[in-house]
Design a protein around this motif. Structure first.
Motif, PDB file in Angstrom:
ATOM      1  N   MET A  54       0.796  -1.222   0.000  1.00 52.46           N
ATOM      2  CA  MET A  54       0.000   0.000   0.000  1.00 52.46           C
ATOM      3  C   MET A  54       0.830   1.275   0.000  1.00 52.46           C
ATOM      4  O   MET A  54       0.289   2.371  -0.229  1.00 52.46           O
ATOM      5  N   GLY A  55       2.101   1.172   0.288  1.00 58.04           N
ATOM      6  CA  GLY A  55       2.959   2.347   0.269  1.00 58.04           C
ATOM      7  C   GLY A  55       2.573   3.351   1.334  1.00 58.04           C
ATOM      8  O   GLY A  55       2.279   3.009   2.479  1.00 58.04           O
ATOM      9  N   ASP A  56       2.552   4.633   0.949  1.00 57.51           N
ATOM     10  CA  ASP A  56       2.240   5.707   1.892  1.00 57.51           C
ATOM     11  C   ASP A  56       0.786   5.695   2.340  1.00 57.51           C
ATOM     12  O   ASP A  56       0.417   6.427   3.275  1.00 57.51           O
ATOM     13  N   LEU A  57      -0.059   4.912   1.697  1.00 57.04           N
ATOM     14  CA  LEU A  57      -1.482   4.866   2.055  1.00 57.04           C
ATOM     15  C   LEU A  57      -1.764   3.933   3.229  1.00 57.04           C
ATOM     16  O   LEU A  57      -2.883   3.933   3.751  1.00 57.04           O
ATOM     17  N   PHE A  58      -0.770   3.161   3.656  1.00 59.94           N
ATOM     18  CA  PHE A  58      -1.039   2.141   4.669  1.00 59.94           C
ATOM     19  C   PHE A  58      -1.514   2.747   5.986  1.00 59.94           C
ATOM     20  O   PHE A  58      -2.566   2.388   6.512  1.00 59.94           O
ATOM     21  N   PHE A  59      -0.746   3.684   6.542  1.00 58.32           N
ATOM     22  CA  PHE A  59      -1.121   4.228   7.854  1.00 58.32           C
ATOM     23  C   PHE A  59      -2.360   5.126   7.793  1.00 58.32           C
ATOM     24  O   PHE A  59      -3.166   5.102   8.725  1.00 58.32           O
ATOM     25  N   PRO A  60      -2.553   5.928   6.734  1.00 61.23           N
ATOM     26  CA  PRO A  60      -3.853   6.607   6.615  1.00 61.23           C
ATOM     27  C   PRO A  60      -5.026   5.636   6.567  1.00 61.23           C
ATOM     28  O   PRO A  60      -6.081   5.896   7.152  1.00 61.23           O
ATOM     29  N   PHE A  61      -4.832   4.500   5.896  1.00 58.79           N
ATOM     30  CA  PHE A  61      -5.884   3.482   5.839  1.00 58.79           C
ATOM     31  C   PHE A  61      -6.162   2.922   7.230  1.00 58.79           C
ATOM     32  O   PHE A  61      -7.329   2.753   7.633  1.00 58.79           O
ATOM     33  N   VAL A  62      -5.111   2.660   7.999  1.00 50.28           N
ATOM     34  CA  VAL A  62      -5.281   2.147   9.364  1.00 50.28           C
ATOM     35  C   VAL A  62      -6.022   3.163  10.227  1.00 50.28           C
ATOM     36  O   VAL A  62      -6.974   2.821  10.948  1.00 50.28           O
ATOM     37  N   SER A  63      -5.618   4.429  10.146  1.00 55.42           N
ATOM     38  CA  SER A  63      -6.247   5.470  10.967  1.00 55.42           C
ATOM     39  C   SER A  63      -7.723   5.629  10.655  1.00 55.42           C
ATOM     40  O   SER A  63      -8.566   5.688  11.565  1.00 55.42           O
ATOM     41  N   MET A  64      -8.064   5.694   9.372  1.00 49.42           N
ATOM     42  CA  MET A  64      -9.459   5.895   8.987  1.00 49.42           C
ATOM     43  C   MET A  64     -10.299   4.659   9.281  1.00 49.42           C
ATOM     44  O   MET A  64     -11.490   4.768   9.607  1.00 49.42           O
ATOM     45  N   SER A  65      -9.701   3.497   9.197  1.00 46.75           N
ATOM     46  CA  SER A  65     -10.421   2.270   9.537  1.00 46.75           C
ATOM     47  C   SER A  65     -10.768   2.243  11.017  1.00 46.75           C
ATOM     48  O   SER A  65     -11.892   1.890  11.402  1.00 46.75           O
ATOM     49  N   VAL A  66      -9.811   2.627  11.855  1.00 48.90           N
ATOM     50  CA  VAL A  66     -10.067   2.677  13.302  1.00 48.90           C
ATOM     51  C   VAL A  66     -11.167   3.690  13.603  1.00 48.90           C
ATOM     52  O   VAL A  66     -12.031   3.452  14.462  1.00 48.90           O
ATOM     53  N   ALA A  67     -11.172   4.811  12.891  1.00 49.51           N
ATOM     54  CA  ALA A  67     -12.215   5.820  13.087  1.00 49.51           C
ATOM     55  C   ALA A  67     -13.593   5.250  12.789  1.00 49.51           C
ATOM     56  O   ALA A  67     -14.555   5.455  13.545  1.00 49.51           O
ATOM     57  N   LEU A  68     -13.729   4.523  11.690  1.00 45.63           N
ATOM     58  CA  LEU A  68     -15.020   3.921  11.335  1.00 45.63           C
ATOM     59  C   LEU A  68     -15.432   2.863  12.356  1.00 45.63           C
ATOM     60  O   LEU A  68     -16.611   2.754  12.718  1.00 45.63           O
ATOM     61  N   ILE A  69     -14.461   2.081  12.836  1.00 51.90           N
ATOM     62  CA  ILE A  69     -14.762   1.038  13.822  1.00 51.90           C
ATOM     63  C   ILE A  69     -15.240   1.662  15.133  1.00 51.90           C
ATOM     64  O   ILE A  69     -16.228   1.211  15.733  1.00 51.90           O
ATOM     65  N   LEU A  70     -14.579   2.719  15.584  1.00 57.00           N
ATOM     66  CA  LEU A  70     -14.989   3.377  16.821  1.00 57.00           C
ATOM     67  C   LEU A  70     -16.341   4.059  16.672  1.00 57.00           C
ATOM     68  O   LEU A  70     -17.151   4.063  17.605  1.00 57.00           O
ATOM     69  N   PHE A  71     -16.615   4.628  15.519  1.00 52.13           N
ATOM     70  CA  PHE A  71     -17.922   5.250  15.287  1.00 52.13           C
ATOM     71  C   PHE A  71     -19.027   4.204  15.360  1.00 52.13           C
ATOM     72  O   PHE A  71     -20.076   4.423  15.982  1.00 52.13           O
ATOM     73  N   GLU A  72     -18.802   3.063  14.757  1.00 54.88           N
ATOM     74  CA  GLU A  72     -19.819   1.987  14.798  1.00 54.88           C
ATOM     75  C   GLU A  72     -20.047   1.529  16.226  1.00 54.88           C
ATOM     76  O   GLU A  72     -21.183   1.309  16.649  1.00 54.88           O
ATOM     77  N   GLY A  73     -18.977   1.412  17.007  1.00 60.46           N
ATOM     78  CA  GLY A  73     -19.146   1.011  18.393  1.00 60.46           C
ATOM     79  C   GLY A  73     -19.877   2.044  19.218  1.00 60.46           C
ATOM     80  O   GLY A  73     -20.742   1.719  20.034  1.00 60.46           O
ATOM     81  N   SER A  74     -19.568   3.320  19.003  1.00 66.95           N
ATOM     82  CA  SER A  74     -20.204   4.375  19.786  1.00 66.95           C
ATOM     83  C   SER A  74     -21.677   4.545  19.428  1.00 66.95           C
ATOM     84  O   SER A  74     -22.448   5.069  20.237  1.00 66.95           O
ATOM     85  N   LEU A  75     -22.081   4.123  18.244  1.00 63.79           N
ATOM     86  CA  LEU A  75     -23.500   4.188  17.876  1.00 63.79           C
ATOM     87  C   LEU A  75     -24.368   3.298  18.760  1.00 63.79           C
ATOM     88  O   LEU A  75     -25.589   3.459  18.793  1.00 63.79           O
ATOM     89  N   THR A  76     -23.760   2.361  19.465  1.00 66.93           N
ATOM     90  CA  THR A  76     -24.523   1.449  20.320  1.00 66.93           C
ATOM     91  C   THR A  76     -24.591   1.934  21.768  1.00 66.93           C
ATOM     92  O   THR A  76     -25.201   1.270  22.603  1.00 66.93           O
ATOM     93  N   LEU A  77     -23.979   3.081  22.059  1.00 65.38           N
ATOM     94  CA  LEU A  77     -23.911   3.556  23.443  1.00 65.38           C
ATOM     95  C   LEU A  77     -25.155   4.355  23.808  1.00 65.38           C
ATOM     96  O   LEU A  77     -25.119   5.583  23.908  1.00 65.38           O
TER      97      LEU A  77
END
Length: 622
Positions: A54-77
């Protein structure tokens, strides 16, 4: 993009799907198989190098993926679901988490000889748990309600808090001298919380109002949600470094608690994305592990695990449960279960790379140490938690309740009859109006797609022994039966036929019998029972005695009474179904539907608890 890269991407997706299916099949957290797959594909076989792919896109991909995962979890709170347990959970994610952080940092310093900077950061990173590992473990362990609810809520809430603490630790490390570091950290903390909270509240409120007022067409809700989450994440990070995770968490919590904002479809869609991202992230992050670095850490890793498992977690629970009503066995069980999950893996990779670039050579151990903690806590706790729960006598007794799929009038009447007898039930439906009617009648409910990942996380299975499928449509009932058959077994899945007896084919009957049992016998159907109930029929509970036997009951009511359930002297619930062999005796209770026109209290019977539409309309407080 060359052909080998395409092969790698498709291979990751296929492997991720296979791991999640296998985890579902054997009922252990999917993280175990995902980590093994990533390690095999990366350091062992050399087939996958995520950063090269993925080159330079790897860590941006990780960061944005974690953001989506946390948003989905917080929707259940939804705060209304944590009443009665909020003090313990609040302590666990504040004072308790601080205790875990300190002990883990001390263990890393003393056992592995790491610098104080890296030890403190490691303590913050490995203080988080997560619903992606907690929920599958709870389904296997089946602890009592107090333990299950506390662990589930802790797993959801602690992720964004832990991520924020890791950010503060990182900022402290890179800010220079101790005096400058303290001042800088306090300033960063204020900016981070203020920026993330403000952006999250504005985006959450704005999006919620747009949904409520129908400014966004329904088919675009999911597209808007993803775009807004990623936009809020990037914008917050632009204003204040690493404020994005706070923003998306606050946004999700705000949406989850806004009135008259239906988020069921968004949850269904987001959970599909989350499970995909979690699977892909674990494989890719595990593929970055260096086995040599892991081996080089030696026995110090075991010292760290022992400190976390046998000291940090018990101290967390001891501090957090002061003044609570939890029993000592419940506290001991909580002190054993705290597996680490995706957020720990993701943020360790992000900060390790940044610190190595900033001139901290021992930052490279963050990733292997974090993955070792993840693997060891998941495996050890998954294997031992169920026997420990039984030994402590905090495992649920033999399940005797039912999930009722459908919240229509018939399902509500049956659910009320069973709840009046003391049996645990929960109604689940995709129709908001039906769910609200059930809630107003005092029935436990779940709103959403019953065969979704969100349902798997939030439908309470503790104390549940089987399924009653009471949807009006056969396709929905069969889908539920297929989804829950491996959870309970086909002999605990009961499906009410959706067509009247005179309009039913052999294929219809076989379709049900291939996935479960025909509920209430071949003569029963949803249209007939719903019609009888709407015309004034009752669901009644009768106590059989030596003077009023089953034979006399049949003689009195004849075909106008349809037996539904029988409760024996040991309070065991028996379900009437096709080819069921139930012989009620004196002392048993019989639950049946009586067509309109029959008296409820005539003769020598002891009929009671008639449930009719007039009673249903009165409603009960939630």
């Amino acid at each position: 993009m060359n052909e080998y890269t395409l092969i790698q991407i498709s291979g990751i997706l296929v492997a991720a799907t296979a791991c999640q299916w296998l985890a579902w099949r054997v009922k252990i957290p999917g993280i175990v198989f995902l980590l093994v797959t990533g390690i095999l594909a990366g350091p062992v076989l050399g087939l996958l190098n995520p950063e090269k792919m993925m080159g330079d896109l790897f860590f941006p991909f990780v960061s944005m993926s974690v953001a989506l995962i946390l948003f989905e979890g917080s929707l259940t709170l939804n705060f209304s679901e944590i009443r009665g347990l909020h003090m313990v959970v609040r302590n666990m994610v504040s004072f308790g988490m601080l205790v875990t952080w300190i002990i883990t940092a001390l263990a890393a310093r003393m056992g592995l000889g790491l610098s104080w900077h890296i030890s403190v950061l490691l303590g913050a990173i490995t203080s988080v748990s997560g619903p992606t590992v907690i929920v599958p473990m709870l389904r296997t362990v089946r602890p009592n309600k107090n333990i299950a609810n506390i662990l589930r809520w802790e797993g959801i809430i602690v992720d964004p808090i832990g991520a924020a603490m890791a950010v503060l630790a990182y900022e402290f490390i890179i800010s220079g001298s101790a005096q400058q570091a303290m001042g800088h950290t306090i300033l960063v903390f204020i900016r981070l919380i203020a920026t993330g909270t403000a952006v999250g509240m504005v985006c959450g409120y704005g999006f919620g109002m747009a949904i409520r007022k129908h400014w966004i067409p329904e088919f675009m809700h999911n597209l808007f949600a993803i775009s807004l989450v990623l936009g809020a994440f990037v914008f917050s990070n632009h204003l204040q470094h690493e404020a994005g995770l706070v923003a998306v968490t606050v946004m999700g919590i705000w949406l989850a608690n806004m009135k008259d904002v239906p988020i069921g479809d968004i949850l269904d869609f987001k959970e599909h994305i989350s499970i995909l991202l979690i699977s892909v992230l674990f494989i890719m992050l595990a593929a970055r592990l260096c086995i040599d670095e892991l081996v080089a850490l030696g026995w110090g890793m075991s010292f760290l695990f022992i400190a976390i498992q046998f000291l940090a977690r018990p101290m967390n629970i001891m501090v957090s449960s002061i003044g609570s009503t939890l029993t000592w066995p419940e506290r001991h069980m909580l002190a054993w279960i705290a597996p680490r999950g995706i957020v720990a893996a993701a943020i360790s990779a992000l900060f390790a790379t940044q610190l190595e670039k900033a001139g901290f050579p021992d930052a490279g151990v963050l990733v292997p140490l974090t993955f070792f903690i993840i693997i060891s806590t998941v495996i050890v706790q998954s294997v031992t938690a169920r026997p420990i729960a039984r030994w402590l006598k905090v495992a649920e007794p033999t399940p005797n309740g039912f999930i009722i799929f459908g919240a229509n009038q018939l399902a509500r009447a049956i659910g009320k009859a069973l709840m009046d007898l003391g049996f645990q039930i929960q109604l689940a439906d995709t129709g908001w109006d039906q769910v609200m009617k059930a809630k107003n009648e005092g029935l436990p409910t779940y709103f959403g797609n019953p065969v979704s990942e969100h349902a798997d996380r939030h439908i309470q299975l503790v104390g549940i022994r089987g399924v009653l499928a009471l949807f009006p449509h056969e396709a929905a009932n069969v889908a539920v039966a297929i989804h829950y058959r491996l959870e309970f077994g086909a002999d605990k899945i009961y499906i009410l036929q959706s067509r009247p007896e005179d309009n039913r084919s052999t294929a219809d009957r076989m379709s049900i019998e291939n996935h479960g049992k025909i509920l209430f016998g071949e003569a029963a159907s949803y249209p007939a029972m719903a019609t009888d109930l709407a015309r004034g029929g009752h669901i009644i509970t009768t106590k059989l005695t030596e003077k009023f036997t089953m034979e006399q009951f049949t003689k009195k009511h004849g075909e106008k009474a349809l037996p539904l359930f029988a409760v024996d002297k040991n309070n065991r619930l028996h379900v009437y179904a096709h080819e069921s062999q139930i012989n009620p005796e004196s002392g048993w209770s019989l639950v049946y539907m009586l067509k309109n026109g029959e008296g409820s209290h005539s003769g020598t019977g002891e009929d009671k608890h008639p449930i009719d539409p007039a009673r249903l309309k009165k409603g009960y407080s939630v």
